[in-house]
Structure formats: structure tokens, C-alpha cells
Design an enzyme around this catalytic site. Sequence first.
Site, PDB file in Angstrom:
ATOM      1  N   HIS A  93       0.808  -1.229   0.000  1.00 47.87           N
ATOM      2  CA  HIS A  93       0.000   0.000   0.000  1.00 47.87           C
ATOM      3  C   HIS A  93       0.835   1.271   0.000  1.00 47.87           C
ATOM      4  O   HIS A  93       0.373   2.324   0.429  1.00 47.87           O
ATOM      5  CB  HIS A  93      -0.956   0.012   1.188  1.00 47.87           C
ATOM      6  CG  HIS A  93      -2.392   0.219   0.803  1.00 47.87           C
ATOM      7  ND1 HIS A  93      -2.836   1.322   0.117  1.00 47.87           N
ATOM      8  CD2 HIS A  93      -3.487  -0.543   0.994  1.00 47.87           C
ATOM      9  CE1 HIS A  93      -4.138   1.231  -0.082  1.00 47.87           C
ATOM     10  NE2 HIS A  93      -4.562   0.097   0.431  1.00 47.87           N
TER      11      HIS A  93
ATOM     12  N   HIS B 146      -7.264  -3.094 -10.376  1.00 47.46           N
ATOM     13  CA  HIS B 146      -7.706  -2.505  -9.115  1.00 47.46           C
ATOM     14  C   HIS B 146      -9.187  -2.182  -9.229  1.00 47.46           C
ATOM     15  O   HIS B 146      -9.636  -1.592 -10.202  1.00 47.46           O
ATOM     16  CB  HIS B 146      -6.897  -1.217  -8.887  1.00 47.46           C
ATOM     17  CG  HIS B 146      -7.211  -0.478  -7.642  1.00 47.46           C
ATOM     18  ND1 HIS B 146      -7.894   0.725  -7.646  1.00 47.46           N
ATOM     19  CD2 HIS B 146      -6.894  -0.733  -6.344  1.00 47.46           C
ATOM     20  CE1 HIS B 146      -7.982   1.173  -6.404  1.00 47.46           C
ATOM     21  NE2 HIS B 146      -7.390   0.309  -5.597  1.00 47.46           N
TER      22      HIS B 146
END
Length: 382
Positions: free
Chosen positions: A186, A285
Amino acid sequence: MTTIARIETFLVAPRWLFVRVETASGVVGWGEATCEGRSETVRTAVEQLGELLIGRDALRIEDHWQVMTKGSFYRGGPILASAVSGLDQALWDIAGKHFGAPVHQLLGGPVRDRIRVYGWVGGDEPSEVRDHIAAQVAAGLTAVKMNASGRMKPIASVADLDGVVARVAAAREVLGDNRDVAVDFHGRFTLANARRVAPLLEPYRPLFLEEPVVPENSHLIGDFVRSTTTPVSTGERLYSRQEFLPVFQAGIAVAQPDVSHAGGITEVRKIAALAEVYDVQLAPHCPLGPIALAACLQVGFATPNYLIQEQSIGIHYNLGAEVLDYCLDKTPLTFVDGHVERLTAPGLGIEVDEQAIRAADKHGHAWRSPMWRHLDGSYAEW
């Protein structure tokens, strides 16, 4: 007539921005231009880009994409790219409905009849990770993704590193050898931390390690790729083929463009073709809504190098509405043995609940990205 007559946007809970494009003959296409935490800004961009489309033929999708992305002096970035994405999806939806075919048929036809999906799991402690993964397995998923950590020092302590390993080990224990876990860094790690922890995770054989460095440091990702045998993924904050090219050249294994951020179906399809040249798989994503998910799947059914699809049913961000709440028929996006079966209805393959969307837009939303700092005080990915 396929002339574009009307463009509307809808800001709906929990954090999504839907785009509705209608032709003079009444054919309606839907897209999703969500840009998490900045959707109000994107809404204005959609209105401005709409000036270029009203009165034009909806079926000239490539031409419209070229005009929207290259027709002004300032180009690119997440706001403009997200606005283009929502409009592009809606135009493909119209084209599919016009020709009576799902979008993947217009992209060359199916290369597969189902797409594997994965879900997110939370949990700060190994016991919590086990419980959350067990719930996803019980729901029929064969793959999950988890955060590697929370806040990290620039040079992590032994305890911090051991905590990452313990959580991934707990995931592998529940999943066994026939299911997969992906680990999302992340953008929270420095390159030094990422390189230290990656070899420690290799015994647990993650499906991939995601976003080991923030996108503005993509020039460093090659160093990370060379530090591990685990496949490396990135791309949720890259918005064009040009931005993906350096990470392909650096040796990533999995590309993660977002169909609502990276120029829509038109550009994601081109990113996929470029990825194929570098032997890179796609795992787009998509922690967003049903329209974005359907658009991803349409690309996937026609794309040879498509690995797996992220989806956000049940994710903790979805407060106030769930992914399928805006679908009249939830069946097309139902999981079967950890997969979504090929969508066969015209356009994007789903039927949205326009009445529910219009009602939700009256309340809107003001979702903002959580903001926090590393323990050294520097700002970090959330």
C-alpha cells in the site's frame, strides 16, 4: 439516432460517482468515474468534458477518447483520467446495447468463460486474520488480499517485521496450498523496509506483493523486483500506458490499472496489450461499485493476460450501501466457485437500479481518504 443528447452524474453512497449518458433515441449507458475522496472534483470535470460530447455520435468511442485525453493543453492525472474513464465506460455500454452484444464481444470476443475474483480481509492480529479469511473461504472465494502492515518506521523494528510475517503466516495456515493470498504494501513501506520483508514472506508464497513503493517512486521498483522471487504488482495509481511502461521495463509481474482511473475500457485494454509484450498479467484494481466491476470484467473476458479481478463486496469502506445495492438483478455478479461467470447481456452486462441511484444522489456523500503519518511524522498512504 446514436447522437449524445444528455449527460448526468450521480454522487452516491458509500463513495461512488456514476455517469449516465443518454442518446437521442433513448439508449442509456452507465459508467463509473469514482475517484476516492475527490469525486466532487471529478464531477465537475465530467461536466466540462461533456461539452465535447453533446451532439456527437456515441459510437465514435476511440475518437471521443482521443479528444477528451489529448484535446487540451493540460492532460492526464487522476481527476481528468477518472472523468474520461466514466464517460468511456458509458459509451461502451451504449455501443453494446446498440449492437445487442456484451462489450467483450465488441473487443474481439471471449477468451474465457469465467474470471477468478478475490476479496479483501482485515485484521491487525493473526487470530483476526484467520477469522476474516475463514469467512471469505466460507463465501466461496479462493483468493484474498491483505495489508502487510499499518504504520511503519522508515527502518522497521524486528517486532514490526515479525508482525508482518506472522499475519501472512496465519493467512497461509487458513488458506492451505490450493488458495492464494496477495499482500498489499500500500505504499506504506520505504524501499529499505520492503526489501527486508520480501524475502521473509517467500516461504508463504504470496500470489503477489502489491505497491511496494509509492507511484512517484516507480523508478525504484526495479530494485525491489530484483530483491525477491515473489511476483510484484503495481498500477492502481498509474493512469496511462506511458506511466506503466517504466514499471513493465523494471520487471513487475502483475499490472493493476483501475478502469475508473486509467482512461476507462479504451485505455485499460491498451495497457493490457502493452503488458502482454512484457509478459505481465493483469489484475485490475477495483475497490469500487458495480459499474466499475462490470467494466473490468468486460475487459477481462476479452483479454488473454488477465490473472484475477479485485472486487469490494463486503469491504469496510462500504458504509451506507453495498456493491450490489444499485443492481436490479444481482445474479450476473454472483460468485460461483470463486469466479464470476461470463456476462452475456448487452453493454456492460448489468442492469442498474436508476431509481435507487437518483434517490441516493439526493443525499450524496462526502467520503474522504483517511489521512495519517508514519511514526517518523512523514505522510503515508492510508
